[in-house]
Design a protein around this motif. Sequence first.
Motif, PDB file in Angstrom:
ATOM      1  N   LEU A 226      29.224  -7.959  18.751  1.00 36.28           N
ATOM      2  CA  LEU A 226      29.764  -8.024  17.529  1.00 36.28           C
ATOM      3  C   LEU A 226      29.569  -8.319  15.882  1.00 36.28           C
ATOM      4  CD1 LEU A 226      32.778  -5.786  18.291  1.00 36.28           C
ATOM      5  CD2 LEU A 226      30.862  -4.710  18.044  1.00 36.28           C
TER       6      LEU A 226
ATOM      7  N   ARG B  43      33.729   5.589  15.863  1.00 32.56           N
ATOM      8  CA  ARG B  43      34.688   6.380  13.873  1.00 32.56           C
ATOM      9  C   ARG B  43      33.719   5.959  12.579  1.00 32.56           C
ATOM     10  NH1 ARG B  43      39.574   2.435  12.088  1.00 32.56           N
ATOM     11  NH2 ARG B  43      37.873   1.026  11.517  1.00 32.56           N
TER      12      ARG B  43
ATOM     13  N   GLN C 117      34.819   1.355  20.038  1.00 35.74           N
ATOM     14  CA  GLN C 117      35.470   2.821  19.146  1.00 35.74           C
ATOM     15  C   GLN C 117      34.927   2.699  17.812  1.00 35.74           C
ATOM     16  OE1 GLN C 117      39.543   1.863  19.376  1.00 35.74           O
ATOM     17  NE2 GLN C 117      39.352   0.304  20.674  1.00 35.74           N
ATOM     18  N   TYR C 118      35.224   1.320  16.759  1.00 36.19           N
ATOM     19  CA  TYR C 118      35.709   1.314  15.961  1.00 36.19           C
ATOM     20  C   TYR C 118      33.737   2.055  15.128  1.00 36.19           C
ATOM     21  CZ  TYR C 118      39.256  -1.092  16.603  1.00 36.19           C
ATOM     22  OH  TYR C 118      40.709  -0.953  17.069  1.00 36.19           O
TER      23      TYR C 118
ATOM     24  N   GLY D  21      35.026  -2.980  20.611  1.00 31.27           N
ATOM     25  CA  GLY D  21      34.719  -2.745  19.105  1.00 31.27           C
ATOM     26  C   GLY D  21      34.104  -1.036  19.486  1.00 31.27           C
TER      27      GLY D  21
ATOM     28  N   ASN E 168      36.565  -7.690   1.173  1.00 29.78           N
ATOM     29  CA  ASN E 168      36.769  -8.308  -0.271  1.00 29.78           C
ATOM     30  C   ASN E 168      36.052  -9.133  -0.393  1.00 29.78           C
ATOM     31  OD1 ASN E 168      38.808  -6.377  -0.817  1.00 29.78           O
ATOM     32  ND2 ASN E 168      39.993  -7.713   0.302  1.00 29.78           N
TER      33      ASN E 168
ATOM     34  N   LYS F 174      35.004  -2.127  30.942  1.00 29.98           N
ATOM     35  CA  LYS F 174      35.188  -3.543  29.894  1.00 29.98           C
ATOM     36  C   LYS F 174      33.924  -3.537  30.432  1.00 29.98           C
ATOM     37  CE  LYS F 174      39.673  -5.540  31.176  1.00 29.98           C
ATOM     38  NZ  LYS F 174      40.942  -5.865  31.340  1.00 29.98           N
TER      39      LYS F 174
ATOM     40  N   ASP G 151      31.441 -11.246  10.008  1.00 27.57           N
ATOM     41  CA  ASP G 151      32.099 -11.982  11.438  1.00 27.57           C
ATOM     42  C   ASP G 151      33.259 -10.789  12.669  1.00 27.57           C
ATOM     43  OD1 ASP G 151      31.778 -14.289  13.199  1.00 27.57           O
ATOM     44  OD2 ASP G 151      33.823 -15.383  12.456  1.00 27.57           O
ATOM     45  N   SER G 152      33.057 -11.686  13.512  1.00 27.39           N
ATOM     46  CA  SER G 152      34.485 -11.021  14.819  1.00 27.39           C
ATOM     47  C   SER G 152      34.737 -11.772  15.997  1.00 27.39           C
ATOM     48  CB  SER G 152      33.084  -9.774  14.922  1.00 27.39           C
ATOM     49  OG  SER G 152      33.975  -9.309  16.602  1.00 27.39           O
ATOM     50  N   ARG G 153      36.013 -11.501  16.787  1.00 26.52           N
ATOM     51  CA  ARG G 153      35.792 -12.634  17.816  1.00 26.52           C
ATOM     52  C   ARG G 153      34.572 -12.175  18.732  1.00 26.52           C
ATOM     53  NH1 ARG G 153      36.313 -17.041  18.106  1.00 26.52           N
ATOM     54  NH2 ARG G 153      36.058 -17.721  20.116  1.00 26.52           N
ATOM     55  N   PHE G 154      34.360 -11.509  19.286  1.00 20.45           N
ATOM     56  CA  PHE G 154      33.314 -11.006  19.946  1.00 20.45           C
ATOM     57  C   PHE G 154      32.282 -10.703  19.749  1.00 20.45           C
ATOM     58  CE2 PHE G 154      37.156  -8.007  19.894  1.00 20.45           C
ATOM     59  CZ  PHE G 154      37.553  -8.028  21.501  1.00 20.45           C
ATOM     60  N   PRO G 155      31.780 -11.706  20.412  1.00 23.49           N
ATOM     61  CA  PRO G 155      30.270 -11.824  19.660  1.00 23.49           C
ATOM     62  C   PRO G 155      28.968 -11.270  20.153  1.00 23.49           C
ATOM     63  CG  PRO G 155      30.748 -13.384  22.141  1.00 23.49           C
ATOM     64  CD  PRO G 155      31.884 -12.022  21.367  1.00 23.49           C
TER      65      PRO G 155
ATOM     66  N   ILE H 150      36.685 -14.435   8.621  1.00 20.20           N
ATOM     67  CA  ILE H 150      36.790 -13.201   7.360  1.00 20.20           C
ATOM     68  C   ILE H 150      36.246 -11.951   8.735  1.00 20.20           C
ATOM     69  CG2 ILE H 150      36.247 -12.098   5.116  1.00 20.20           C
ATOM     70  CD1 ILE H 150      37.564 -14.753   5.461  1.00 20.20           C
ATOM     71  N   PRO H 151      37.310 -11.319   9.371  1.00 18.53           N
ATOM     72  CA  PRO H 151      36.596  -9.695  10.234  1.00 18.53           C
ATOM     73  C   PRO H 151      36.179  -8.913   9.261  1.00 18.53           C
ATOM     74  CG  PRO H 151      38.690  -9.998   9.933  1.00 18.53           C
ATOM     75  CD  PRO H 151      38.250 -10.761   9.321  1.00 18.53           C
ATOM     76  N   SER H 152      35.935  -8.858   7.946  1.00 17.91           N
ATOM     77  CA  SER H 152      35.802  -7.094   6.858  1.00 17.91           C
ATOM     78  C   SER H 152      34.864  -7.809   5.537  1.00 17.91           C
ATOM     79  CB  SER H 152      36.615  -6.345   6.347  1.00 17.91           C
ATOM     80  OG  SER H 152      37.254  -7.505   5.468  1.00 17.91           O
TER      81      SER H 152
END
Lengths: 348, 544
Positions: free
Chosen positions: B318, B124, B120-121, B118, B486, B113, B312-316, B481-483
């Motif tokens: 990122l 990736r 891993q991404y 994020g 679009n 923890k 944007d992300s839920r995890f500050p 909007i996490p990506s």
Amino acid sequence: MLFKKILKFAGTALTIAVVANAAEAREIKIVGSSTVYPYTQAVAEEFARSGGAAPTVESTGTGGGMKIFCQGIGEQYPDITGASRAMKASEKALCDKNGVSDISEVLIGYDGLSIANSREGDAMDLTKVQIYQALAAKVPVDGKLVDNPYETWSDIDADLPDVAIIAYGPPPTSGTRDAFVELVFHEVCKNGELEFWKNAKSTLDKKAFKKMYSADCTSMRQDGPFIEAGENDNLIVQRLNADPDAVGIFGYSFLYENLDSLQPVAISGVEPDLDTIGDGSYGIARPLYFYIKNAHRKVIVGMQEFIAQYVSDDAMGPEGYLSERGLVVLPEAELKASQSAAIDAKMM
Amino acid sequence: MTDISSEISHNWASSNARSRISRRYRRDRWLRNTGVGAIVVAMGLLGILLTSLAFTGYVAFTTTKVKLEVFLDPAKVDRNEPGKASYRNLVREAFLANFPELKKRKNKREAIKILSSGAQYILRDKVMDEPELVGQTISVLLPLSDPFDQLYKGVVPRRINALARNRIASFESLKQRGLISVENGSSYLSLAIVVGPAILKNPKRGPLKKIMRRAFAELFSGETGRVNYKILSRDAVKILQARIRKDVNFAGDKLQVKLPISPIYDALNRTGKAEKLNPRFKSEKVLDLFDALVTRGMIASPFSWELFVNSDSRFPELAGLAGAFSGSLLALLVCFLISFPVGISAAVYLEEFAPKNKFSDFIEVNINNLAAVPSVVFGLLGLAVFIGFLGMPRSVPLVGGLVLALMTLPTIIVSTRAALKSVPPSIREAALGVGASKHEVVLHHVLPLAMPGILTGTIIGLAQALGETAPLLLIGMNAFIPSIENVGLLDPATALPTQIFTWGDSPERGFVSRTSAAILVLIGFLVTMNLLAIYLRQKFETKW
């Protein structure tokens, strides 16, 4: 002229953008409670990262979300709504009226409402009755409902600190406020924990009693000690840090993130944490739900996968990423029930 | 009479005249100083705002990262289909390889923890960009999770005060009465306990504990607040029991004993402060692991490009502003495309063609009023008309731009009219004089000459629109909007000010600094736009 050129270019760009968009299928649309919003966001993000089309998540509040959700079936209406309470009968009726009758209800977990103050201040342990006496607009004194006379905590009980009652809390439009009134005030009055309400309960018939407590046991006091601090809980946190004598009322996730400067007020000896909220021993906790429009499942691309992601052990399970965001996860049996309700589209 | 008046008008040296003159100068100075004072106050407030933002926001411009060596095992990552591999496990293994001493699953889970979920991404995406890396050991910088990011930046403390104000006060009152003593390096409380003969014969812990607590509570009789029994150590009863057993021959009823106090109050007594681990962290162990990473030099804090290129992300750790940038840009584009031509046409008509009558006065008054309407009203209008009546989708930049255009229109019309007015009539007359028609006068001569003023007004109007939050919230342009795959006029989006709004409302600590940083970025944009307006005015302005 330059001006003409700009217009021409922009006009072309606009046309291209609109045409390119019209051809695509719509992504999942989610509205609803601001308390459920961060969890839905986390799932949406995970879903988008693992290759799905990113759902649109918007925080509209529980009631607002229900209103939009229940407007009908079709592309322009959202597919899922989050709620920090169960759907009301009136909302179900609205849904039914608009043809949205096949809905699945999924319990996500629990959220604790915390009362906290600065670590510079006194450690406190309150009962729900004491909180009611400190913050309700009208409280019984000597067998009569009167305007709240208490000014310091020690006025209520000599065991409590001798400091003025100052509480920052959410405004009436907030779901947190509704939950607080219901879980503290109504519970005190409904269960007849004070002599006055006990008498009222035994003398009045059920309907009249309900009318009485929803009228006289719902308002927060307006004479100063309770201060509405707006919808932004971070503001309350800042004020508490500035004033060690004040307490604040907000969602548990804000307390969890600020445990270095804030201390929880124990309710009847129990401090809120992931365990005590989960097993129900902490007295002020509410369930969180999301509602699925089942008619959209087959039409909206990726919806079934998104729901499966939401209820998966990776997300909602005891070690899932939602618990890291402060969600109080469900016990094993309830989790299984939720998962099957969500995946098998069980109608509520 | 004449004598007196001539005396006054001539005698400048009289004390009366001098005081009058100095009073007039004083008033001049006063007016000047008030102006300077006003500027100082305004600049000071701006300075306070910017410094406080910079102070909380500067930490968001770096991201704390850990440098990991990851072996991209060809058995686990298929070079042809690099997207399919389990990067979660790869990152986990690479991270845990630094701590071979961790054996238990629970400890490993806690240690992992430290890394952002994020991470891993990021690995990736790197491998998918460069599939030829498969088979090599690569070194990657992966972000830490928010609590550790904030810890490394010194935003959250490692240890906090363990005792609340009233707990310390109750202990201090004991200390002041001389009841606390230190022996062999630990603190004791002197307590007088009344013990009956029955207890003396058979000192069971249960009843003894009750007696002890009663004696302890008596120390606080007459004081408000709950008795703080936690001052007594858990072992106190055991010690008391042993003491009574030892003193079998004890006669009398009042026993003076020294009982140990609990470790936290012991620390408070001996060192003056009582601290505990910040409850945000699960255990000391995981902090030790983090410290090990720091001492091994694996933690770095490079500039956070993520703040600008991530969405944007839920995890500050990122979360970034890219989504908000594109949303704001598209909305502003729509706003410009609508408000600029419409605003100019309206202004040209009103200024050059409209007859002066009651009706055109009425329109003028209304346009000026429109400029003063609160923006939230335009938001409500947009919600009712564009979304409700015309059935446009929620949260999209097209609707946002339309609403902002409504808001910007009056500004553009007013500034365009002022610019047209400032073109000297001689230009118009000269053009008309050589036979130009009305439209040729306007389009060929007046408008180009007025353009710098018009552009300035437009840019300032757009800058206002860029900072507008309320109307965008109403039409739902605060979507998550996490990506940023679009991006289009009809794709849900968010905008810079609404992004600030949502971040400011998030519980995670990292968003506090992220919010300030985002405000700084927005202010940067506004300043740039205003500078552009000034530049255009300076460069193209014609002086007559």
